[in-house]
Design an enzyme around this catalytic site. Structure first.
Site, PDB file in Angstrom:
ATOM      1  N   ARG A  90       0.821  -1.209   0.000  1.00 54.11           N
ATOM      2  CA  ARG A  90       0.000   0.000   0.000  1.00 54.11           C
ATOM      3  C   ARG A  90       0.860   1.267   0.000  1.00 54.11           C
ATOM      4  O   ARG A  90       0.517   2.275  -0.589  1.00 54.11           O
ATOM      5  CB  ARG A  90      -0.916  -0.014   1.235  1.00 54.11           C
ATOM      6  CG  ARG A  90      -2.034   1.011   1.225  1.00 54.11           C
ATOM      7  CD  ARG A  90      -2.767   1.042   2.566  1.00 54.11           C
ATOM      8  NE  ARG A  90      -2.946  -0.255   3.171  1.00 54.11           N
ATOM      9  CZ  ARG A  90      -3.983  -1.055   2.935  1.00 54.11           C
ATOM     10  NH1 ARG A  90      -4.938  -0.677   2.102  1.00 54.11           N
ATOM     11  NH2 ARG A  90      -4.063  -2.218   3.547  1.00 54.11           N
ATOM     12  N   TYR A  91       1.967   1.226   0.722  1.00 56.48           N
ATOM     13  CA  TYR A  91       2.872   2.376   0.855  1.00 56.48           C
ATOM     14  C   TYR A  91       4.183   2.056   0.156  1.00 56.48           C
ATOM     15  O   TYR A  91       4.590   0.896   0.086  1.00 56.48           O
ATOM     16  CB  TYR A  91       3.140   2.672   2.330  1.00 56.48           C
ATOM     17  CG  TYR A  91       1.905   2.961   3.147  1.00 56.48           C
ATOM     18  CD1 TYR A  91       1.265   4.192   3.088  1.00 56.48           C
ATOM     19  CD2 TYR A  91       1.382   1.987   3.997  1.00 56.48           C
ATOM     20  CE1 TYR A  91       0.138   4.453   3.855  1.00 56.48           C
ATOM     21  CE2 TYR A  91       0.252   2.241   4.767  1.00 56.48           C
ATOM     22  CZ  TYR A  91      -0.363   3.477   4.692  1.00 56.48           C
ATOM     23  OH  TYR A  91      -1.479   3.729   5.446  1.00 56.48           O
ATOM     24  N   ARG A  94       7.130  -0.050   2.349  1.00 62.55           N
ATOM     25  CA  ARG A  94       6.834  -1.166   3.241  1.00 62.55           C
ATOM     26  C   ARG A  94       5.713  -2.025   2.676  1.00 62.55           C
ATOM     27  O   ARG A  94       4.857  -1.545   1.936  1.00 62.55           O
ATOM     28  CB  ARG A  94       6.469  -0.682   4.637  1.00 62.55           C
ATOM     29  CG  ARG A  94       5.344   0.330   4.708  1.00 62.55           C
ATOM     30  CD  ARG A  94       5.490   1.171   5.984  1.00 62.55           C
ATOM     31  NE  ARG A  94       4.429   2.128   6.178  1.00 62.55           N
ATOM     32  CZ  ARG A  94       4.418   3.340   5.633  1.00 62.55           C
ATOM     33  NH1 ARG A  94       5.400   3.718   4.819  1.00 62.55           N
ATOM     34  NH2 ARG A  94       3.443   4.187   5.889  1.00 62.55           N
ATOM     35  N   CYS A 103      -5.685 -17.098  14.373  1.00 57.06           N
ATOM     36  CA  CYS A 103      -5.247 -16.354  15.546  1.00 57.06           C
ATOM     37  C   CYS A 103      -5.438 -17.223  16.794  1.00 57.06           C
ATOM     38  O   CYS A 103      -6.320 -18.086  16.817  1.00 57.06           O
ATOM     39  CB  CYS A 103      -6.075 -15.081  15.729  1.00 57.06           C
ATOM     40  SG  CYS A 103      -5.962 -13.887  14.381  1.00 57.06           S
ATOM     41  N   CYS A 107     -10.820 -11.574  18.064  1.00 55.75           N
ATOM     42  CA  CYS A 107     -11.419 -10.343  18.560  1.00 55.75           C
ATOM     43  C   CYS A 107     -12.727 -10.104  17.804  1.00 55.75           C
ATOM     44  O   CYS A 107     -12.775 -10.222  16.577  1.00 55.75           O
ATOM     45  CB  CYS A 107     -10.469  -9.166  18.342  1.00 55.75           C
ATOM     46  SG  CYS A 107      -8.847  -9.388  19.092  1.00 55.75           S
ATOM     47  N   CYS A 110     -12.568  -7.419  14.894  1.00 56.69           N
ATOM     48  CA  CYS A 110     -11.463  -7.525  13.943  1.00 56.69           C
ATOM     49  C   CYS A 110     -11.857  -7.029  12.548  1.00 56.69           C
ATOM     50  O   CYS A 110     -12.895  -7.403  12.010  1.00 56.69           O
ATOM     51  CB  CYS A 110     -11.009  -8.978  13.850  1.00 56.69           C
ATOM     52  SG  CYS A 110      -9.701  -9.266  12.639  1.00 56.69           S
ATOM     53  N   ARG A 112     -10.408  -7.876   9.845  1.00 60.11           N
ATOM     54  CA  ARG A 112     -10.268  -8.974   8.883  1.00 60.11           C
ATOM     55  C   ARG A 112     -11.123 -10.170   9.292  1.00 60.11           C
ATOM     56  O   ARG A 112     -10.867 -11.300   8.879  1.00 60.11           O
ATOM     57  CB  ARG A 112      -8.800  -9.394   8.760  1.00 60.11           C
ATOM     58  CG  ARG A 112      -7.913  -8.354   8.075  1.00 60.11           C
ATOM     59  CD  ARG A 112      -6.594  -8.962   7.604  1.00 60.11           C
ATOM     60  NE  ARG A 112      -5.780  -7.958   6.927  1.00 60.11           N
ATOM     61  CZ  ARG A 112      -4.625  -7.480   7.376  1.00 60.11           C
ATOM     62  NH1 ARG A 112      -4.124  -7.937   8.511  1.00 60.11           N
ATOM     63  NH2 ARG A 112      -3.957  -6.556   6.708  1.00 60.11           N
ATOM     64  N   ASP A 273     -12.715   0.262  12.520  1.00 64.95           N
ATOM     65  CA  ASP A 273     -12.934   0.116  11.081  1.00 64.95           C
ATOM     66  C   ASP A 273     -14.372  -0.307  10.795  1.00 64.95           C
ATOM     67  O   ASP A 273     -15.073  -0.851  11.668  1.00 64.95           O
ATOM     68  CB  ASP A 273     -11.967  -0.928  10.504  1.00 64.95           C
ATOM     69  CG  ASP A 273     -10.526  -0.460  10.538  1.00 64.95           C
ATOM     70  OD1 ASP A 273     -10.272   0.688  10.143  1.00 64.95           O
ATOM     71  OD2 ASP A 273      -9.662  -1.251  10.974  1.00 64.95           O
ATOM     72  N   ASP A 310      -8.141   4.299   9.280  1.00 64.73           N
ATOM     73  CA  ASP A 310      -7.828   3.671   7.997  1.00 64.73           C
ATOM     74  C   ASP A 310      -8.929   4.059   7.022  1.00 64.73           C
ATOM     75  O   ASP A 310     -10.094   3.714   7.219  1.00 64.73           O
ATOM     76  CB  ASP A 310      -7.761   2.144   8.133  1.00 64.73           C
ATOM     77  CG  ASP A 310      -6.347   1.627   8.038  1.00 64.73           C
ATOM     78  OD1 ASP A 310      -5.696   1.932   7.025  1.00 64.73           O
ATOM     79  OD2 ASP A 310      -5.910   0.925   8.961  1.00 64.73           O
ATOM     80  N   LYS A 317      -3.745   5.043   6.148  1.00 60.49           N
ATOM     81  CA  LYS A 317      -4.082   5.656   7.425  1.00 60.49           C
ATOM     82  C   LYS A 317      -3.973   7.176   7.349  1.00 60.49           C
ATOM     83  O   LYS A 317      -3.108   7.706   6.654  1.00 60.49           O
ATOM     84  CB  LYS A 317      -3.149   5.141   8.522  1.00 60.49           C
ATOM     85  CG  LYS A 317      -3.331   3.678   8.857  1.00 60.49           C
ATOM     86  CD  LYS A 317      -2.373   3.257   9.950  1.00 60.49           C
ATOM     87  CE  LYS A 317      -2.568   1.787  10.276  1.00 60.49           C
ATOM     88  NZ  LYS A 317      -2.184   0.928   9.132  1.00 60.49           N
TER      89      LYS A 317
END
Length: 356
Positions: A90-91, A94, A103, A107, A110, A112, A273, A310, A317
Site C-alpha cells: 500500500r505504501y 513497506r 489467531c 477479537c 477484527c 479482517r 474500522d 484507515d 491511514k
C-alpha cells in the site's frame, strides 16, 4: 467459573465455563457459525462477566449479526493493493505479508474477521510465500516488511525462522515488524525458539503488541514482553478505541501507562474500522478526538498514541487527532492541554518570510 485449560472454540464450551448463559447459546451459535470464536485460558481468566471490558472483546454477541450498509468485508481495501496473494503493498517503502489467517484469540471487532478463522488456509502456503519473497526481491524500495494475518506469531517457530532466514537474503529490507496478540493473551508461546526465529533475519525487529485494556497486561504478559525486549526486540503498541472497553480517559491513560511501564512505546490508537457487525463497538470520531485530547497533559508524552483512521477503499491511514492550532484573522492561536487558547506568532528568520 470453570475456565478450561485449553482454548475454547465453541459456544457450548463457553457455556460450560460459565462465560455465557445457556439461554443465550442458540442465538450466539449463529454468530459463531459466521465468525470464529477462540478464547484462550489467559483471556478467559480475565473475564468477570460477558459485558465487562475483556468479555466484550472476545465473547460472541448477537449484535454481530447486524450489518450496516457502509460496512465492508474488506474495510481497509487490502485486496486493491495485493500484487501477489498474501502480500499488501500500500505504501512505497513497506509491505505486509499475511503469514497466517488464524489467531490464538478472535477479537469480535477484527477488521479482517471475514477472512480469518476456521475454514481458512491457516498459513500462507509455500507457493504464495515464494511469490511474495520473489516480489520483495524485485522491489528494492521496500525498507520494511510487516508480518500480519491473522496472527503471525501463531505459526510455528520453524516456519517463522524460515521466513526470517529468507528475508536475511534481501539487503534492502532493514526492518522486520510483527503485529501480534500472542505476548499478551498466549504469553506461554513466547519461547526462546520463537524469539530466535524472529531475530534470525539479522534485521532490526519490532513487535507491535495489541492490547486494549490495562487488565490485559498481566504479570505473565509483561514477562513475555520482557523476554522479547531483553532479546533486542523493540516493542510498540496498537490498540483499537472500543465502546464499553476503553472509551473513557481514565482507562486509556491506564492502558498507555501500562504499555510504557512494560517498555512498549504507544504507537497506534485505531478508530474502529467499518467491518461487518462491529457498529456496537464504534465511537463517533468527535468522541474519539475528545478522548485523545483528554490524554494531553494528563499523562506523559511517552504515553501519547497516534489516533488514526484507515480510510475505506485502501487509501491508507490518516491522523485523526484533534487540532490544537487555529488560524485567526491576524495569525494563529494555540490551545494548551487545559483547552485555553493563546496567541501564537509564526515568526521566521531573515532568510524567510513570516507565514501568514
Amino acid at each position: 467459573m470453570n475456565v478450561s485449560q485449553r482454548t475454547m472454540t465453541t459456544v457450548e464450551e463457553l457455556v460450560e465455563a460459565g462465560l455465557i448463559d445457556r439461554a443465550d447459546a442458540p442465538a450466539l451459535a449463529e454468530v459463531a457459525a459466521r465468525y470464529s470464536v477462540a478464547v484462550p485460558p489467559a483471556a478467559a481468566r480475565l473475564i468477570g462477566r460477558p459485558d465487562d471490558p475483556i468479555g466484550r472483546q472476545f465473547l460472541p454477541r448477537p449484535e454481530e449479526l447486524r450489518d450496516l450498509p457502509e460496512e465492508n468485508a474488506d474495510p481497509i481495501g487490502d485486496h486493491s493493493h495485493e500484487p501477489v496473494r498474501g502480500l499488501i503493498h500500500r505504501y512505497p517503502d513497506r509491505v505486509l505479508i499475511k503469514l497466517a489467517s488464524v489467531c490464538p484469540v478472535y477479537c469480535r471487532f477484527c477488521f479482517r474477521r471475514a477472512s480469518v478463522g476456521a475454514g481458512t488456509e491457516g498459513v500462507l502456503d509455500a507457493a504464495a510465500l515464494d511469490a511474495a519473497l520473489a516480489y520483495l526481491a524485485g522491489h528494492d524500495e521496500v525498507w520494511e516488511v510487516i508480518l500480519t494475518g491473522g496472527d503471525p506469531l501463531a505459526v510455528s517457530p520453524r516456519r517463522l525462522a524460515d521466513v526470517s532466514r529468507r528475508l536475511a537474503a534481501l539487503p534492502h529490507v532493514k526492518i522486520l515488524r510483527a503485529h501480534s496478540r500472542v505476548p499478551v493473551l498466549t504469553p506461554e508461546r513466547v519461547t526462546p525458539e520463537l524469539i530466535a526465529a524472529l531475530t534470525d533475519s539479522g534485521k532490526t525487529v519490532y513487535v507491535a503488541i495489541h492490547a486494549n485494556h490495562p487488565r490485559e497486561l498481566t504479570p505473565e504478559a509483561r514477562a513475555a514482553c520482557a523476554r522479547l525486549s531483553e532479546a533486542g526486540v523493540a516493542l510498540v503498541s496498537q490498540s483499537v478505541l472500543l465502546r464499553g472497553v476503553n472509551d473513557d480517559v481514565e482507562t486509556l491513560a491506564a492502558l498507555m501507562r501500562a504499555f510504557v511501564e512494560t517498555r512498549i512505546k504507544p504507537y497506534y490508537l485505531h478508530h474502529g474500522d467499518l467491518a461487518p457487525g462491529t457498529s456496537h463497538f464504534r465511537l463517533p470520531l468527535a468522541e474519539g478526538q475528545a478522548l485523545v485530547r483528554g490524554l494531553l497533559g494528563r499523562v506523559s508524552g511517552l504515553c501519547q498514541p497516534a489516533y488514526v483512521v484507515d480510510i475505506p477503499g485502501g487509501h491508507g491511514k490518516s491522523p485523526a487527532g484533534p487540532a490544537y492550532f487555529h488560524r485567526e484573522a491576524q495569525g494563529w492561536s494555540v490551545e494548551d492541554w487545559r483547552g485555553i487558547r493563546h496567541d501564537y506568532v509564526d515568526s521566521v528568520g531573515q532568510s524567510g518570510s513570516p507565514q501568514t
